[in-house]
Design a protein around this motif. Structure first.
Motif, PDB file in Angstrom:
ATOM      1  N   GLU A  65      21.245   9.874 -52.325  1.00  0.00           N
ATOM      2  CA  GLU A  65      21.180  11.477 -51.553  1.00  0.00           C
ATOM      3  C   GLU A  65      22.025  11.721 -52.689  1.00  0.00           C
ATOM      4  N   LEU A  66      23.497  10.751 -53.115  1.00  0.00           N
ATOM      5  CA  LEU A  66      23.576  11.553 -54.207  1.00  0.00           C
ATOM      6  C   LEU A  66      23.207  11.777 -55.546  1.00  0.00           C
ATOM      7  N   ILE A  67      22.343  10.531 -55.836  1.00  0.00           N
ATOM      8  CA  ILE A  67      21.658  10.843 -57.153  1.00  0.00           C
ATOM      9  C   ILE A  67      20.030  11.068 -57.190  1.00  0.00           C
ATOM     10  N   GLY A  68      20.139  11.655 -55.793  1.00  0.00           N
ATOM     11  CA  GLY A  68      18.978  12.988 -56.081  1.00  0.00           C
ATOM     12  C   GLY A  68      19.330  13.869 -56.275  1.00  0.00           C
ATOM     13  N   ALA A  69      20.435  14.177 -56.029  1.00  0.00           N
ATOM     14  CA  ALA A  69      21.155  15.301 -56.079  1.00  0.00           C
ATOM     15  C   ALA A  69      21.459  15.910 -57.470  1.00  0.00           C
ATOM     16  N   GLU A  70      22.078  14.060 -58.196  1.00  0.00           N
ATOM     17  CA  GLU A  70      22.750  14.785 -59.569  1.00  0.00           C
ATOM     18  C   GLU A  70      21.717  14.723 -60.501  1.00  0.00           C
ATOM     19  N   LEU A  71      20.477  13.881 -60.289  1.00  0.00           N
ATOM     20  CA  LEU A  71      19.795  13.816 -61.218  1.00  0.00           C
ATOM     21  C   LEU A  71      18.140  14.819 -61.282  1.00  0.00           C
ATOM     22  N   GLY A  72      18.287  15.683 -59.001  1.00  0.00           N
ATOM     23  CA  GLY A  72      16.774  16.041 -59.857  1.00  0.00           C
ATOM     24  C   GLY A  72      16.285  15.459 -59.261  1.00  0.00           C
ATOM     25  N   LEU A  73      16.258  13.710 -59.295  1.00  0.00           N
ATOM     26  CA  LEU A  73      14.936  13.124 -58.904  1.00  0.00           C
ATOM     27  C   LEU A  73      14.484  13.427 -57.424  1.00  0.00           C
ATOM     28  N   PRO A  74      13.104  13.549 -57.485  1.00  0.00           N
ATOM     29  CA  PRO A  74      12.881  13.279 -56.112  1.00  0.00           C
ATOM     30  C   PRO A  74      12.643  12.160 -55.216  1.00  0.00           C
ATOM     31  N   TRP A  75      12.304  12.347 -53.606  1.00  0.00           N
ATOM     32  CA  TRP A  75      12.977  11.096 -52.670  1.00  0.00           C
ATOM     33  C   TRP A  75      11.943   9.925 -53.751  1.00  0.00           C
TER      34      TRP A  75
END
Ligand code: F6R
Length: 704
Positions: A65-75
């Protein structure tokens, strides 16, 4: 390259980067250059080569979840592990999922926490490695050593295989563990030993083949998982697969034993930033050799220091050199830089010491608050029976609303009455006056545990001017006298408690008594069946328990408790006041949805300047769907800003059971937090002193 995928791995404890990693996982520390986090730098470095849609990350749910938020990567580009189990299972999982879509695909495995100076050279090396992977090699980038390092594993290069992109690809003849000084010097002079960067490139099919050969547990787990891909059974199957897989690194579990290993020696200014010394070496320094990650560094006669403050404090250095000074909200490190390797020992020793000695801490509770909290369910049950046995005069019935006047631990009774009697309008007045619209249709309740609280008494008298339907509830005091003088029904509750610890007496006696006036509370049976086991579960007799663990998380922080208006909102307020009064420390509360219109703006500077706040969401399954959505969004915002939070769900089925179970959990947490703070939970000296001071200038109740 068309079929090249980047898979970022973001596990690892980063213990040698204590105390910063207490607050943020290492990939989220800002050492990636240009103020970027390490994981963002890793991501941006590989983007020009593979494109955004072919970057994946493997991590646990929380980190994902942190990575998704930091990199803007979709789930869809986050590969979620059920729990961390070293790198081999993570690689196996990524190869299974991505290989199923693109069997010819090639994967570069990129640790999320390395620093690389020459990004072009890095991408060239990856391209070369991808060529070699295409031919079926398992490729590793070998860093040409610049000094005889004893902190890295080495790869021994064999004969050259071919040239590509201006780089030579060598056969790798062996992996060696961290050497001693003499061996490291030998390696350096031989010239064909390279540091193992942990950056690997291979075809999905090839790594799966080698896993099949060398890690039978993981291989079996992977083949069983295939049948669950894309199905609802996936998560459960994955959990079982992870339980079965070997816990080992891909280096040790596969690379050291596999066939057709190649290495490409590179020099692109690589560091794994393993400790504070490595960070100092890698980052920019001023003319005196000081590297600073603080709002401002003022140094005098000081050189070659590393300064890092998570809260971006100003730092002054005077006459010191070669130090690492690392400031985190809960801990401070001052170390000689050349001993940075040993920080892990300090981290471990301090973590062990942080284990609270609960039996010793219980002794701080000299007046038995733990005992009172443990007996809360009994207090509620007995009070309900007492209330039911009471007969309130029939003239009191037929009211349209309840106005409860009360302060502090007694005032909260009004909020809870409102939750327990959703069909009745209940207003709580925490003031000297009552609202002007109050009239004969209102049942006035004066609630003061001691019976002596001036605001309550004055407001009660104010209310009596407007309605004759009134009762008082107290353990005695002026309120009892006043009721007796005026012939107002007075409900007696047991004396000898702290008001805030007598909530069960106040609330449940009233609930029982109101039944006689035709207002029955639904679902009280479930409330007791939830509270009773909680008393056992959370008591000192069952230690460590989740209330104690939660208190430990809050220790040293300022809790900010969030609830939903008209439901958990008042419970959030109770948490706050219990933490104030029991644990003697600041705490705050706010309500949803309102906090979305103000409080959230305060998140903007929260991370850097106010990292001591910890947010707690109180949830029930009855929250409005839009509140549920708001909480999800808030959590995303918090994650994006690397701000921690805790989410707590009420227990039981009914709304009331869920709400009261959250209240009860908060009471326990506040008492354990008091003990961790080294204070006796019972006395509330400042309140007593303030009341005394006011009493020195008395107010003539009857004439006033
Ligand atoms: C102390 C406490 C206080 C009191 C408040 C009003 O344990 O909880 O918040 O409740 O000072 O006093 P009473 O409840 O006696 O009217």
């Amino acid at each position: 390259m068309k079929n090249l995928y980047a898979v970022i791995l973001a596990g690892g404890k980063g213990e040698r980067l204590w105390p910063a990693t207490l607050e943020r996982p290492k990939p989220f520390l800002p050492f990636g250059g240009g103020g970027r986090t390490l994981i963002r730098a890793t991501f941006e470095r590989v983007l020009p080569l593979v494109g955004r849609e072919k970057v994946y990350a493997v991590a646990t749910r929380e980190l994902s979840e942190l990575i998704g938020a930091e990199l803007g990567l979709p789930w869809e580009q986050l590969i979620v592990e059920p729990f961390g189990k070293n790198t081999a299972p993570a690689v196996g999982l990524a190869a299974l999922l991505l290989g199923a879509r693109d069997p010819e695909g090639i994967m570069c495995m990129l640790p999320a926490d390395h620093r690389i100076e020459d990004e072009d050279a890095f991408r060239r090396a990856l391209s070369a490695a991808a060529m070699a992977a295409e031919k079926g090699y398992l490729v590793t980038l070998g860093i040409r050593p610049t000094y005889p390092a004893t902190g890295y594993g080495y790869i021994e290069g064999g004969e050259p295989l071919f040239e590509t992109e201006g780089l030579t690809v060598y056969r790798a003849v062996g992996f060696v563990e961290k050497p001693n000084q003499e061996t490291a010097e030998n390696y350096l002079s031989q010239g064909n030993f390279f540091w193992n960067s942990g950056i690997f490139i291979w075809k999905f099919s090839r790594i799966l083949e080698e896993i099949g050969r060398h890690l039978p547990g993981l291989a079996a787990a992977i083949s069983r998982l295939r049948a669950h891909m894309g199905k609802d059974s996936w998560e459960e199957a994955l959990r079982a697969a992870y339980a079965e897989a070997e816990e080992t690194s891909i280096d040790y579990g596969v690379m050291e034993k596999a066939d057709r290993i190649a290495t490409i020696p590179v020099s692109f200014g690589w560091s794994d930033l393993g400790d504070w010394h490595a960070i100092w070496e890698a980052v920019q320094k001023d003319h005196a050799g000081n590297a600073s990650f603080s709002s401002e560094l003022l140094s005098k006669d000081s050189g070659s220091n590393l300064v890092f403050s998570l809260a971006r404090k100003r730092v002054g250095l005077l006459g010191v050199s070669d130090l690492a000074v690392v400031d985190a909200p809960g801990a401070l490190l001052v170390a000689r830089r050349d001993r940075a390797q040993e920080v892990r020992e300090i981290a471990r020793a301090l973590a062990a010491r942080e284990e609270p000695d609960w039996p010793r801490l219980y002794r701080l509770d000299t007046r038995g608050m733990l005992d009172v909290v443990e007996r809360f369910p009994e207090q509620c049950r007995e009070s309900l029976e007492r209330g039911r046995a009471m007969e309130l005069p029939g003239e009191l019935s037929g009211f349209e609303r309840i106005l409860l006047v009360g302060m502090g631990g007694s005032g909260i009774t009004g909020d809870l009455l409102s939750l327990a009697l959703p069909g009745v309008e209940v207003i709580t007045a925490r003031d000297y006056r009552v609202p002007e619209f109050v009239g004969e249709e209102t049942l006035l309740i004066g609630a003061s545990y001691s019976g002596n609280t001036e605001e309550t008494l004055i407001a009660f008298l104010d209310g009596l001017k407007r309605t004759r339907k009134a009762i008082g509830i107290s353990s005695g005091g002026e309120l009892e006298k006043l009721c007796r003088e005026r012939g107002i029904p007075w409900v007696e509750i047991p004396a000898g408690f702290q008001p805030r610890a007598a909530l069960g007496f106040l609330l449940f006696t009233l609930l029982g008594a109101l039944e006689g006036l035709g207002h029955r509370t639904e679902g009280l049976g479930e409330v007791f069946s939830v509270l009773t086991p909680m008393a056992r579960e959370l008591s000192p007799g069952n230690s460590p328990n989740r209330a104690q663990e939660l208190a430990r998380r809050l220790h040293g922080k300022i809790p900010v408790v969030y609830g939903a208006a008209g439901a958990t909102g008042p419970i959030a307020f109770r948490w706050r006041t219990q933490i104030n009064e029991n644990a003697k420390q600041p705490a705050f509360s706010a309500e949803l949805p309102e906090l979305c219109h103000n409080e959230i703006v305060g998140y903007e500077l929260a991370g850097d300047f106010f990292p001591m706040f910890l947010r707690i969401f109180l949830r029930t399954s009855y929250d409005h769907p839009r509140v549920v959505l708001r909480v999800e969004v808030l959590k995303e915002v918090l994650r994006r800003r690397a701000l921690g939070f805790v989410e707590l769900h009420g227990e039981g089925e009914s709304r009331l059971a869920q709400i009261i179970s959250l209240l009860y959990l908060g009471d326990w947490v506040s008492v354990y937090l008091a003990l961790l703070n080294g204070v006796d939970p019972t006395p509330v000296r400042p309140i007593a002193e303030l009341k005394k001071r006011l009493a020195s200038e008395p107010w003539d109740l009857r004439g006033g």
